[in-house]
Motif scaffolding. Structure first.
Motif: not given
Length: 546
Positions: A157-171
């Motif tokens: 499980y990885v918790g990220v900031s809302a603004e970074d979620k799309e980048r996190a899912n991509g990378q």
């Protein structure tokens, strides 16, 4: 005495003796029954606790055995009612299943085996690597707040900031090559409590009445007030709280001493000084839920009021009287007190009574009927204000200066570099100018509710202390126009020190406001920067009222 009277007296005494005899038997029987019941319940509770302890021990042992026997193929465990699920990477031989089942069969716990793609060690290695990579991921525009192994799902499980979620899912999936659950979450924070609330002092906190870490008594802080002529700051509490002490403490630290007290007539109140500039008109309702108190007034009978207490927390009820008298002891009578239909307990004395941003009273005592607490008595704030010569703080955004502990200089906006966006922050000798003065604004949430994250707005130009996007140790700290609070670069929380100082930790990257001591640590114009929080004196600040 006549014979007739003598006979009646003898008869009466015989009946009375008989009643006492049987009453004694009844009381003895009742007491014996109560004792047997108590022993039975205690034995039953001990038995349940003992069974639970043995059961937990068996499960823990089984988990340890499974981990030792399976080693790199161990995928974790999960308890589901009376079933212990053991996850394995690949199928498990029947012999190993039989050995593990023997460990738990005596507690009627069954074992179920489920195969997973990744071992627990493989997932834990990913967590360790991602933790180590946090700085490089920040440079990729991915801000991680939490990471942990989700054993039942066999994922990380990885918790990220809302603004970074799309980048996190991509990378992240391609970088780490294991299943990931990536969710947007709020940044973690150190939870402020009634027992330990760093930063600005608030109504509704637990305070100790005494000279050390083992106070004589515990009470609750009331509203902050300002003396009408001395212009010094005090906090209200109950008068009876201050009868045996002159010193007030919170979270083990001395915060002030008694300046006025009254416990008679129609007032049960005391006022203690605040010895450093952390006064505020804020009221603590629960962690990250503050409410401002901007005025004092009187609530009429039938109006709903609420109170905060160190023991009972938040509660509300209708005002039932404005002319109540009660008698806390043989020597004191309190008259014309106000009363509301909610309970208060030991430790709640001195707490704030309020409605809609207005302070209406200070908790004094309670009424108990047939063992049930039904009513709270309180002293009206207007009466206390008149008696002590004080007023509600009034200015909700009391400006502050920030004294730096290591250099005894002040946080300063470098007006030599300009007053617009990008103005650098530095330390400077105190000069009383507005570029050293800041308003501390709690972040608004909704419906009159504020969090315990603050923005620091400079008085001279209205801009805010802001972390630059160079998100590393030594990163810039500048001034900028207000940006959305969910970008976090202007949001700070207070971390308490071992003295009266605080550190300011950013919600953006969890780093603290830091004076660059690598070069000219005590000189004017030394820059302020971002740095990992370390508790050193170059990260410690005293808030002082301006």
């Amino acid at each position: 005495m006549s014979k007739g009277m003598h006979k009646v007296t003898k008869g009466f005494l015989f009946v009375l003796a008989t009643l006492i005899f049987f009453l004694g038997l009844s009381l003895n029987s009742y007491t014996e029954a109560q004792t047997n019941l108590s022993e039975s319940l205690t034995t039953e509770a001990d038995t349940v606790e003992d069974k639970m302890g043995k059961r937990n021990h068996i499960i823990e042992t089984a988990t340890t055995n499974a981990k030792e026997k399976l080693q790199d193929t161990f995928g974790g465990t999960y308890l589901e009612e009376n079933k212990l699920i053991i996850y394995t990477k690949g199928a498990l031989p029947d012999k190993q299943k039989s050995e593990l089942q023997k460990t738990v069969m005596q507690q009627d716990i069954t074992v179920e085996y489920r195969t997973v793609k990744f071992s627990k060690k493989e997932l834990e290695d990913v967590v360790a690597k991602m933790t180590k990579d946090r700085e490089s991921l920040l440079n990729r525009g991915i801000k991680i707040f939490s990471i942990w192994v989700d054993e039942p799902e066999n994922k990380v499980y990885v918790g990220v900031s809302a603004e970074d979620k799309e980048r996190a899912n991509g990378q992240l999936p391609t970088l780490y090559n294991v299943p990931l659950t990536i969710e947007a979450e709020d940044p973690p924070s150190l939870t402020s409590t009634r027992e330990d609330s760093p930063g600005l002092f608030k109504a509704g906190l637990r305070i100790g009445m005494g000279f050390n870490d083992d106070p004589i008594d515990w009470c609750t802080s009331g509203f902050t007030v300002r003396h009408n002529t001395l212009l010094t700051y005090f906090v209200l509490t109950a008068g009876h709280c201050a009868l045996q002490t002159e010193e007030i403490r919170h979270a083990g630290l001395r915060i002030g001493e008694i300046g006025a007290r009254q416990f008679q007539g129609s007032i049960d109140a005391a006022a203690f000084s605040l010895e450093w500039g952390q006064s505020s008109n804020w009221l603590f309702r629960e962690p990250h839920w503050l409410e401002p108190i901007n005025s004092f007034s009187t609530a009429p009978v039938g109006a709903t009021v609420c109170a905060e207490g160190a023991t009972s927390g938040h509660r509300c009820g209708a005002v039932v009287s404005t002319t109540a008298s009660f008698f806390p002891n043989n020597n004191v009578t309190l008259t014309n007190m106000h009363a509301a239909a909610f309970c208060s307990q030991g430790g709640d004395s001195g707490g704030p009574v309020y409605q809609y941003g207005t302070g209406v009273g200070i908790v004094s005592g309670r009424r108990v009927v047939n063992g049930v607490c039904t009513t709270t008595f309180y002293t009206p704030t207007q009466r206390i204000a008149n008696a002590f010569g004080v007023s509600v703080l009034g200015d909700p955004w009391q400006p502050k200066v920030l004294l730096i502990k290591h250099s005894q200089k002040y946080v300063d906006a470098d007006i030599a570099s300009g007053t617009g966006n990008g103005t650098r922050m530095q330390q400077w000798t105190y000069n009383g100018w507005d570029n050293q003065t800041f308003y501390l604004w709690p972040i608004f949430i909704s419906n009159g509710r504020y969090s315990e994250w603050y923005r620091l707005q400079a008085k001279h130009n209205g801009r805010y202390i802001t972390y630059g996007i160079d998100n590393l140790n030594g990163g810039s700290v500048i001034q900028w126009n207000q940006i959305p609070s969910n970008q976090f670069r202007q949001n700070f929380q207070f971390l308490r020190g071992t003295d009266r100082t605080v550190s300011l930790q950013s919600q953006y990257n969890s780093r603290c406001l830091d004076i660059d001591v690598a070069f000219a640590p005590y000189a004017d114009s030394t820059k302020i920067q971002q740095w990992d929080c370390n508790g050193w004196d170059n990260q410690r600040f005293t808030l002082i009222n301006r």
